[in-house]
Design a protein around this motif. Structure first.
Motif, PDB file in Angstrom:
ATOM      1  N   LEU A   1      28.751 -13.036 -57.847  1.00 58.02           N
ATOM      2  CA  LEU A   1      29.249 -14.509 -57.345  1.00 58.02           C
ATOM      3  C   LEU A   1      28.553 -14.933 -56.097  1.00 58.02           C
ATOM      4  CD1 LEU A   1      33.018 -13.115 -56.798  1.00 58.02           C
ATOM      5  CD2 LEU A   1      31.954 -14.604 -58.564  1.00 58.02           C
ATOM      6  N   GLY A   2      27.500 -14.471 -56.028  1.00 54.34           N
ATOM      7  CA  GLY A   2      26.304 -14.944 -54.899  1.00 54.34           C
ATOM      8  C   GLY A   2      25.854 -16.281 -55.269  1.00 54.34           C
ATOM      9  N   GLY A   3      26.226 -17.194 -54.307  1.00 54.47           N
ATOM     10  CA  GLY A   3      25.449 -18.780 -54.477  1.00 54.47           C
ATOM     11  C   GLY A   3      26.451 -19.510 -55.224  1.00 54.47           C
ATOM     12  N   ARG A   4      27.612 -18.899 -55.730  1.00 55.67           N
ATOM     13  CA  ARG A   4      28.196 -20.000 -56.871  1.00 55.67           C
ATOM     14  C   ARG A   4      29.063 -20.712 -56.031  1.00 55.67           C
ATOM     15  NH1 ARG A   4      31.412 -16.406 -61.360  1.00 55.67           N
ATOM     16  NH2 ARG A   4      32.685 -18.305 -61.020  1.00 55.67           N
ATOM     17  N   GLU A   5      29.537 -21.920 -56.868  1.00 57.49           N
ATOM     18  CA  GLU A   5      30.837 -22.817 -56.284  1.00 57.49           C
ATOM     19  C   GLU A   5      31.837 -22.572 -57.032  1.00 57.49           C
ATOM     20  OE1 GLU A   5      29.411 -26.805 -55.470  1.00 57.49           O
ATOM     21  OE2 GLU A   5      27.618 -26.228 -54.404  1.00 57.49           O
ATOM     22  N   GLY A   6      32.953 -23.128 -56.624  1.00 60.31           N
ATOM     23  CA  GLY A   6      34.180 -23.090 -57.292  1.00 60.31           C
ATOM     24  C   GLY A   6      34.825 -21.679 -57.620  1.00 60.31           C
TER      25      GLY A   6
ATOM     26  N   GLU B   1      24.907 -16.699 -38.943  1.00 61.38           N
ATOM     27  CA  GLU B   1      24.912 -15.285 -39.138  1.00 61.38           C
ATOM     28  C   GLU B   1      24.173 -14.946 -40.540  1.00 61.38           C
ATOM     29  OE1 GLU B   1      25.969 -13.145 -37.248  1.00 61.38           O
ATOM     30  OE2 GLU B   1      27.360 -14.115 -36.034  1.00 61.38           O
ATOM     31  N   THR B   2      24.016 -15.993 -41.367  1.00 58.77           N
ATOM     32  CA  THR B   2      23.349 -15.770 -42.675  1.00 58.77           C
ATOM     33  C   THR B   2      22.110 -15.765 -42.683  1.00 58.77           C
ATOM     34  OG1 THR B   2      23.899 -17.811 -43.596  1.00 58.77           O
ATOM     35  CG2 THR B   2      25.533 -16.178 -44.093  1.00 58.77           C
ATOM     36  N   THR B   3      21.316 -16.731 -41.652  1.00 60.45           N
ATOM     37  CA  THR B   3      20.019 -16.948 -41.696  1.00 60.45           C
ATOM     38  C   THR B   3      19.424 -15.584 -41.000  1.00 60.45           C
ATOM     39  OG1 THR B   3      20.217 -17.911 -39.342  1.00 60.45           O
ATOM     40  CG2 THR B   3      20.211 -19.378 -41.338  1.00 60.45           C
ATOM     41  N   ARG B   4      19.855 -14.578 -40.442  1.00 61.78           N
ATOM     42  CA  ARG B   4      19.462 -13.623 -40.083  1.00 61.78           C
ATOM     43  C   ARG B   4      18.824 -12.419 -41.057  1.00 61.78           C
ATOM     44  NH1 ARG B   4      23.970 -12.259 -35.222  1.00 61.78           N
ATOM     45  NH2 ARG B   4      23.585 -13.925 -34.079  1.00 61.78           N
ATOM     46  N   SER B   5      18.986 -12.737 -42.272  1.00 65.60           N
ATOM     47  CA  SER B   5      18.627 -11.888 -43.312  1.00 65.60           C
ATOM     48  C   SER B   5      18.355 -12.841 -44.434  1.00 65.60           C
ATOM     49  CB  SER B   5      19.538 -11.017 -43.717  1.00 65.60           C
ATOM     50  OG  SER B   5      19.361 -10.012 -44.720  1.00 65.60           O
ATOM     51  N   ASP B   6      17.282 -12.324 -45.279  1.00 67.08           N
ATOM     52  CA  ASP B   6      17.022 -13.136 -46.331  1.00 67.08           C
ATOM     53  C   ASP B   6      17.664 -12.428 -47.681  1.00 67.08           C
ATOM     54  OD1 ASP B   6      15.484 -10.933 -46.690  1.00 67.08           O
ATOM     55  OD2 ASP B   6      13.662 -12.034 -46.871  1.00 67.08           O
ATOM     56  N   GLN B   7      18.559 -11.284 -47.365  1.00 66.89           N
ATOM     57  CA  GLN B   7      19.206 -10.684 -48.600  1.00 66.89           C
ATOM     58  C   GLN B   7      20.536 -11.168 -48.770  1.00 66.89           C
ATOM     59  OE1 GLN B   7      17.169  -8.147 -50.157  1.00 66.89           O
ATOM     60  NE2 GLN B   7      15.728  -9.243 -49.275  1.00 66.89           N
ATOM     61  N   LEU B   8      20.939 -12.251 -47.910  1.00 63.55           N
ATOM     62  CA  LEU B   8      22.150 -12.783 -48.437  1.00 63.55           C
ATOM     63  C   LEU B   8      22.350 -13.986 -49.243  1.00 63.55           C
ATOM     64  CD1 LEU B   8      23.112 -12.233 -44.663  1.00 63.55           C
ATOM     65  CD2 LEU B   8      23.983 -10.783 -46.378  1.00 63.55           C
ATOM     66  N   LEU B   9      23.409 -14.078 -49.949  1.00 64.17           N
ATOM     67  CA  LEU B   9      23.816 -15.453 -50.567  1.00 64.17           C
ATOM     68  C   LEU B   9      25.362 -15.985 -50.005  1.00 64.17           C
ATOM     69  CD1 LEU B   9      22.653 -14.672 -54.220  1.00 64.17           C
ATOM     70  CD2 LEU B   9      21.669 -16.143 -52.637  1.00 64.17           C
ATOM     71  N   THR B  10      25.629 -17.217 -50.058  1.00 65.06           N
ATOM     72  CA  THR B  10      26.916 -17.786 -49.871  1.00 65.06           C
ATOM     73  C   THR B  10      27.464 -18.386 -51.045  1.00 65.06           C
ATOM     74  OG1 THR B  10      26.013 -18.031 -47.628  1.00 65.06           O
ATOM     75  CG2 THR B  10      28.002 -19.251 -47.996  1.00 65.06           C
ATOM     76  N   GLY B  11      28.793 -17.943 -51.294  1.00 60.98           N
ATOM     77  CA  GLY B  11      29.523 -18.780 -52.205  1.00 60.98           C
ATOM     78  C   GLY B  11      30.951 -19.460 -51.774  1.00 60.98           C
ATOM     79  N   TYR B  12      30.988 -20.447 -52.599  1.00 59.93           N
ATOM     80  CA  TYR B  12      32.073 -21.310 -51.995  1.00 59.93           C
ATOM     81  C   TYR B  12      33.314 -21.465 -52.873  1.00 59.93           C
ATOM     82  CZ  TYR B  12      28.379 -22.740 -49.102  1.00 59.93           C
ATOM     83  OH  TYR B  12      27.299 -22.907 -48.024  1.00 59.93           O
ATOM     84  N   PHE B  13      34.485 -21.426 -52.357  1.00 52.70           N
ATOM     85  CA  PHE B  13      35.817 -21.161 -53.276  1.00 52.70           C
ATOM     86  C   PHE B  13      36.127 -22.251 -53.835  1.00 52.70           C
ATOM     87  CE2 PHE B  13      35.960 -17.589 -50.401  1.00 52.70           C
ATOM     88  CZ  PHE B  13      36.621 -16.459 -51.206  1.00 52.70           C
ATOM     89  N   ALA B  14      36.715 -22.263 -54.929  1.00 55.14           N
ATOM     90  CA  ALA B  14      37.449 -23.737 -55.405  1.00 55.14           C
ATOM     91  C   ALA B  14      38.456 -24.072 -54.614  1.00 55.14           C
ATOM     92  CB  ALA B  14      37.920 -23.428 -56.966  1.00 55.14           C
ATOM     93  N   ASP B  15      38.697 -25.618 -54.477  1.00 58.27           N
ATOM     94  CA  ASP B  15      39.831 -26.451 -53.782  1.00 58.27           C
ATOM     95  C   ASP B  15      41.145 -25.584 -54.491  1.00 58.27           C
ATOM     96  OD1 ASP B  15      37.968 -27.384 -52.232  1.00 58.27           O
ATOM     97  OD2 ASP B  15      37.835 -29.422 -53.477  1.00 58.27           O
ATOM     98  N   PRO B  16      42.030 -25.543 -53.325  1.00 57.31           N
ATOM     99  CA  PRO B  16      41.815 -25.475 -51.914  1.00 57.31           C
ATOM    100  C   PRO B  16      41.416 -24.094 -51.650  1.00 57.31           C
ATOM    101  CG  PRO B  16      44.238 -25.262 -52.770  1.00 57.31           C
ATOM    102  CD  PRO B  16      43.565 -25.171 -53.866  1.00 57.31           C
ATOM    103  N   ALA B  17      40.418 -24.219 -50.856  1.00 58.76           N
ATOM    104  CA  ALA B  17      39.784 -22.925 -50.152  1.00 58.76           C
ATOM    105  C   ALA B  17      40.427 -22.447 -48.916  1.00 58.76           C
ATOM    106  CB  ALA B  17      38.490 -23.270 -49.743  1.00 58.76           C
ATOM    107  N   PRO B  18      40.676 -20.918 -48.871  1.00 59.94           N
ATOM    108  CA  PRO B  18      41.178 -20.580 -47.887  1.00 59.94           C
ATOM    109  C   PRO B  18      40.460 -21.158 -46.627  1.00 59.94           C
ATOM    110  CG  PRO B  18      39.744 -19.044 -49.020  1.00 59.94           C
ATOM    111  CD  PRO B  18      39.822 -19.955 -49.906  1.00 59.94           C
ATOM    112  N   THR B  19      41.419 -21.084 -45.647  1.00 60.13           N
ATOM    113  CA  THR B  19      41.096 -21.769 -44.295  1.00 60.13           C
ATOM    114  C   THR B  19      41.596 -21.299 -43.362  1.00 60.13           C
ATOM    115  OG1 THR B  19      42.757 -23.379 -44.210  1.00 60.13           O
ATOM    116  CG2 THR B  19      41.035 -24.151 -45.600  1.00 60.13           C
TER     117      THR B  19
END
Length: 324
Positions: free
Chosen positions: A192-197, A266-284
């Motif tokens: 799921l790393g780097g995915r959207e939706g 937080e995520t720029t402290r390591s190059d071993q991380l990926l950020t994924g984004y939830f489908a709308d409506p995302a948890p908030t």
């Protein structure tokens, strides 16, 4: 009717009124149950504090404390009157705040409580705003968990809070600032790393790392998991702060949820991380200022909230209006 001597008649007529110094001394002893600690807490010498409490007992005509060689206990009368004394001092403090606010708004001390999952990411904006727009305001920041902040607000130790809502606490008024989405932070190579939706249902099968007990962000993450249909508690590893949590993700121990305002830090402290984004409506989550209902400086706090909404617009959040 007044007596010929000018003293009020009726029950308690002629009795002197206690001084504020006596009430402060007594409430300090009631809180600490130790004369030395109480004296240190209010900056009074121990003999002066003991004398003030004795004078208060004489003034009121009741025994407030049971003194032994080893400890100090509140008498039954002391238990009852300590509550009253604390309330009187709180009202005097409110009177002084009101007078200060009338003399000059946005001056003097403002004790701001902030939760740990907000402080590192929003305080730069808050401090810059206060420095630029309210240079005479002495902003004092206290970083604590939600329960401690609410205790401090209701007890008068803190003036204003910056935290996640809703709180649902009687006597506390919330001034909403913004909503922000949660994102999924994964190690490199995760599906799921780097995915959207990403569907929320994906949380049912993930090894989710969370903050320790007491952090509201932990409770919010667990609520999100329950909404996604996950019945079990997904926690096997926890951390005291988001920085540690993200480092645990980086070494492959699991995944975690971060609010959008924390991602850049937080995520720029390591190059071993990926950020994924939830489908709308995302948890908030919703972030707000909170103050005591009827606070003496409520007009100032509402103005500060409006100024903050403007200052926060460059962040990855959805700024709310005052009626949200």
């Amino acid at each position: 009717m007044a007596s010929p001597t000018g003293r009020a008649g009726g029950k308690g007529g002629g009795r002197r009124s206690p001084s504020l110094a006596q009430l402060r001394a007594f409430t300090a002893v009631a809180e600490h149950l130790h004369f030395r600690d109480a004296a240190a807490a209010i900056g009074m010498s121990q003999p002066a504090l003991s004398g003030a409490v004795s004078a208060l007992e004489e003034t009121l005509g009741v025994t407030l404390l049971e003194r032994t060689t080893r400890k100090v206990l509140l008498s039954p009368a002391g238990e009852r009157l300590a509550v009253r004394a604390k309330a009187v001092l709180a009202e005097v403090g409110a009177l002084m705040e009101e007078a200060e606010a009338v003399r000059a708004p946005f001056t003097g001390a403002l004790r701001l409580g902030v939760i740990p999952t907000v402080a590192p990411y929003l305080l730069p904006t808050v401090l810059r705003l206060v420095h630029d727009r309210y240079p005479d305001l002495d902003l004092q920041v206290h970083e604590e968990q939600t329960a401690s902040l609410l205790e401090g607000l209701t007890a008068g130790r803190l003036d204003l809070l910056l935290l996640a809502v809703p709180l649902g606490v009687p006597g506390v008024l919330e001034l909403p600032l913004f909503d922000e989405d949660f994102v999924l932070v994964t190690p490199l190579g995760h599906g799921l790393g780097g995915r959207e939706g990403i569907p929320r249902e994906a949380l049912r099968e993930l090894r989710l790392l969370l903050l320790d007990e007491g952090h509201c962000l932990r409770d919010q993450a667990l609520d999100i998991c329950r909404e996604a249909g996950r019945a079990d508690a997904p926690v096997t590893t926890t951390a005291a702060g988001l920085s540690t949590l993200v480092q645990l993700v980086a070494v492959g121990l699991g995944v975690t949820l971060l609010p959008r305002t924390a991602v850049k830090v937080e995520t720029t402290r390591s190059d071993q991380l990926l950020t994924g984004y939830f489908a709308d409506p995302a948890p908030t989550r919703r972030i707000a200022l909170a103050m005591r209902s009827g606070a003496a400086r409520s007009t100032e706090y509402q103005e500060l909230a409006e100024a903050l909404r403007g200052a926060l617009r460059p962040l990855p959040v959805r700024v709310l209006d005052a009626k949200a």
